[in-house]
Design a protein around this motif. Structure first.
Motif, mmCIF file in Angstrom:
data_model
loop_
_atom_site.group_PDB
_atom_site.id
_atom_site.type_symbol
_atom_site.label_atom_id
_atom_site.label_comp_id
_atom_site.label_asym_id
_atom_site.label_seq_id
_atom_site.Cartn_x
_atom_site.Cartn_y
_atom_site.Cartn_z
ATOM 1 N N LEU A 225 6.298 13.051 32.486
ATOM 2 C CA LEU A 225 4.919 13.229 32.026
ATOM 3 C C LEU A 225 4.883 13.751 30.591
ATOM 4 O O LEU A 225 4.038 13.327 29.790
ATOM 5 C CB LEU A 225 4.182 14.186 32.961
ATOM 6 N N GLN A 226 5.788 14.656 30.274
ATOM 7 C CA GLN A 226 5.850 15.184 28.911
ATOM 8 C C GLN A 226 6.128 14.064 27.914
ATOM 9 O O GLN A 226 5.557 14.023 26.818
ATOM 10 C CB GLN A 226 6.934 16.267 28.804
ATOM 11 N N LEU A 227 7.012 13.148 28.284
ATOM 12 C CA LEU A 227 7.354 12.035 27.400
ATOM 13 C C LEU A 227 6.226 11.032 27.262
ATOM 14 O O LEU A 227 6.176 10.269 26.287
ATOM 15 C CB LEU A 227 8.618 11.322 27.920
ATOM 16 N N GLU A 228 5.318 11.022 28.256
ATOM 17 C CA GLU A 228 4.214 10.064 28.235
ATOM 18 C C GLU A 228 3.059 10.507 27.343
ATOM 19 O O GLU A 228 2.163 9.713 27.063
ATOM 20 C CB GLU A 228 3.684 9.843 29.656
ATOM 21 N N LYS A 229 3.075 11.749 26.945
ATOM 22 C CA LYS A 229 1.964 12.256 26.131
ATOM 23 C C LYS A 229 1.785 11.405 24.882
ATOM 24 O O LYS A 229 2.711 11.190 24.109
ATOM 25 C CB LYS A 229 2.220 13.711 25.720
ATOM 26 N N GLY A 230 0.570 10.932 24.704
ATOM 27 C CA GLY A 230 0.238 10.152 23.519
ATOM 28 C C GLY A 230 0.695 8.710 23.574
ATOM 29 O O GLY A 230 0.469 7.959 22.626
ATOM 30 N N GLN A 231 1.335 8.302 24.685
ATOM 31 C CA GLN A 231 1.813 6.925 24.801
ATOM 32 C C GLN A 231 0.893 6.118 25.701
ATOM 33 O O GLN A 231 0.265 6.631 26.621
ATOM 34 C CB GLN A 231 3.233 6.889 25.363
ATOM 35 N N ASN A 232 0.839 4.839 25.426
ATOM 36 C CA ASN A 232 0.096 3.887 26.260
ATOM 37 C C ASN A 232 -1.356 4.296 26.465
ATOM 38 O O ASN A 232 -1.954 4.005 27.502
ATOM 39 C CB ASN A 232 0.787 3.728 27.627
ATOM 40 N N GLY A 233 -1.898 4.988 25.498
ATOM 41 C CA GLY A 233 -3.301 5.367 25.583
ATOM 42 C C GLY A 233 -3.605 6.449 26.585
ATOM 43 O O GLY A 233 -4.759 6.689 26.919
ATOM 44 N N ILE A 234 -2.567 7.112 27.091
ATOM 45 C CA ILE A 234 -2.766 8.171 28.078
ATOM 46 C C ILE A 234 -3.259 9.437 27.372
ATOM 47 O O ILE A 234 -2.649 9.893 26.409
ATOM 48 C CB ILE A 234 -1.464 8.459 28.848
ATOM 49 N N GLU A 235 -4.341 9.973 27.836
ATOM 50 C CA GLU A 235 -4.908 11.178 27.234
ATOM 51 C C GLU A 235 -4.025 12.386 27.536
ATOM 52 O O GLU A 235 -3.533 12.554 28.663
ATOM 53 C CB GLU A 235 -6.317 11.420 27.772
ATOM 54 N N GLN A 236 -3.821 13.233 26.541
ATOM 55 C CA GLN A 236 -3.002 14.419 26.723
ATOM 56 C C GLN A 236 -3.592 15.338 27.779
ATOM 57 O O GLN A 236 -2.871 15.968 28.546
ATOM 58 C CB GLN A 236 -2.873 15.180 25.394
ATOM 59 N N GLU A 237 -4.922 15.393 27.847
ATOM 60 C CA GLU A 237 -5.585 16.250 28.834
ATOM 61 C C GLU A 237 -5.254 15.816 30.254
ATOM 62 O O GLU A 237 -5.046 16.650 31.139
ATOM 63 C CB GLU A 237 -7.089 16.214 28.604
ATOM 64 N N GLN A 238 -5.191 14.503 30.469
ATOM 65 C CA GLN A 238 -4.855 13.988 31.797
ATOM 66 C C GLN A 238 -3.415 14.346 32.172
ATOM 67 O O GLN A 238 -3.127 14.728 33.307
ATOM 68 C CB GLN A 238 -5.038 12.469 31.839
ATOM 69 N N VAL A 239 -2.522 14.214 31.216
ATOM 70 C CA VAL A 239 -1.119 14.544 31.469
ATOM 71 C C VAL A 239 -0.966 16.031 31.759
ATOM 72 O O VAL A 239 -0.253 16.434 32.677
ATOM 73 C CB VAL A 239 -0.244 14.139 30.270
ATOM 74 N N ASP A 240 -1.653 16.856 30.965
ATOM 75 C CA ASP A 240 -1.581 18.304 31.167
ATOM 76 C C ASP A 240 -2.075 18.687 32.560
ATOM 77 O O ASP A 240 -1.515 19.576 33.208
ATOM 78 C CB ASP A 240 -2.401 19.037 30.098
ATOM 79 N N ALA A 241 -3.150 18.018 33.019
ATOM 80 C CA ALA A 241 -3.684 18.314 34.350
ATOM 81 C C ALA A 241 -2.664 17.977 35.432
ATOM 82 O O ALA A 241 -2.495 18.724 36.403
ATOM 83 C CB ALA A 241 -4.977 17.535 34.579
ATOM 84 N N LYS A 242 -1.955 16.855 35.267
ATOM 85 C CA LYS A 242 -0.934 16.472 36.248
ATOM 86 C C LYS A 242 0.227 17.459 36.236
ATOM 87 O O LYS A 242 0.776 17.797 37.288
ATOM 88 C CB LYS A 242 -0.435 15.063 35.947
ATOM 89 N N ILE A 243 0.602 17.903 35.043
ATOM 90 C CA ILE A 243 1.703 18.864 34.938
ATOM 91 C C ILE A 243 1.334 20.177 35.610
ATOM 92 O O ILE A 243 2.153 20.791 36.312
ATOM 93 C CB ILE A 243 2.078 19.089 33.459
#
Length: 296
Positions: A225-243
């Motif tokens: 998830l950390q590596l996905e931040k900012g990639q493929n249009g994924i919002e950082q907020e969404q990734v942070d929530a999953k983490i």
């Protein structure tokens, strides 16, 4: 059967719908007769324990939905599989009996208010990266699951999990999807099987403890998830929530890993008695607090 025999039989087979009706009524003795297929009064008709109904589910799904331990044990003794999945347009596809037991447990009135932290817990919303808030949520969830009123639901889940293949996969799917209540139910009810690494340990096949395995998957997923931040249009907020959900799940797994055996023993010792004779909730709160304090 005597009155409506034609509508409940296909030749020498009792229809899945007829068997489903017996299970719905929790008519254990009737189902036993139907599965054995020896009764002259029924024309020696037999019911199939693994025949799908017209609605896309199997007898064990209905028994799990009814939280009937006696019915589940009876069906399994007669060959019912806990690894058949729902299929068809009339039902949510791909559900195991285990999913039915776990997800329906989440609908219990004692869990509805704790199903998701952001549902009503304002403190959790405002301090989501606060470990104290995570710990409070986990404690509340475990306490609710340890109430005597929840015993039959955990007993059902434990029994179905015992015969479910790839239990760690099903547990991981709940964690990956951020379903903390479902994760807690399965962890607590099936912690003994999880410690063996699988729900159905084959002879001569030693499996590692499933708790460290799940923890490693959570850590690996966080790295991904950390590596996905900012990639493929994924919002950082969404990734942070999953983490953050992963961190909570990790804490939950570790708590059950350490205190699960004592909690499970306490739950199993609850008596199945009428509500007004149940153990007072304050007593449960004190006992659960003591177990967690001693183990975590």
């Amino acid at each position: 059967m005597q009155r409506y025999g034609r509508g409940t039989r296909w030749g020498s087979i009792i229809t899945p719908e007829a068997l489903n009706q017996m299970i719905t009524q929790n008519a254990v003795r009737c189902v036993k007769v139907a599965l054995e297929g020896q009764a002259p009064e029924l024309g020696r008709c037999r019911a199939g324990p693994n025949v799908m109904t017209q609605y896309g589910y199997f007898p064990l799904h209905r028994a799990a939905e009814m939280f009937s331990v006696d019915m589940i044990e009876l069906l399994i003794r007669h060959g019912a599989s806990a690894n058949l999945r729902t299929a068809g347009a009339e039902v949510i596809e791909g559900l195991l009996p285990l999913h039915v037991a776990v997800d329906n447990t989440c609908m219990h009135k004692y869990l509805e208010d704790s199903l998701f932290p952001n549902r009503e817990d304002q403190y959790y919303n405002e301090h989501r990266d606060c470990s104290e808030a995570d710990a409070n949520y986990i404690f509340r969830l475990i306490y609710l699951l340890c109430l005597p009123e929840m015993k039959i639901f955990l007993d059902t889940t434990r029994l179905v999990a015992k015969y479910t293949d790839n239990l760690l996969v099903e547990l991981w799917n709940y964690i990956k999807d951020g379903k903390l209540a479902q994760t807690a139910i399965l962890l607590l009810a099936a912690q003994q099987q999880i410690r063996m690494g699988t729900s159905r340990k084959k002879k001569g096949n030693s499996k590692p403890d499933g708790f460290p395995t799940i923890c490693e998957r959570i850590l690996d997923n966080n790295i991904t998830l950390q590596l996905e931040k900012g990639q493929n249009g994924i919002e950082q907020e969404q990734v942070d929530a999953k983490i953050k959900l992963n961190h909570t799940a990790m804490m939950l797994v570790r708590v059950i890993s350490k205190a699960g055996e004592d909690l499970d023993s306490y739950i199993r010792n609850h008596l199945e008695v009428p509500y007004f004779m149940q153990v007072p909730h304050l007593e449960v709160l004190e006992r659960v607090s003591s177990i967690l304090k001693d183990n975590v």
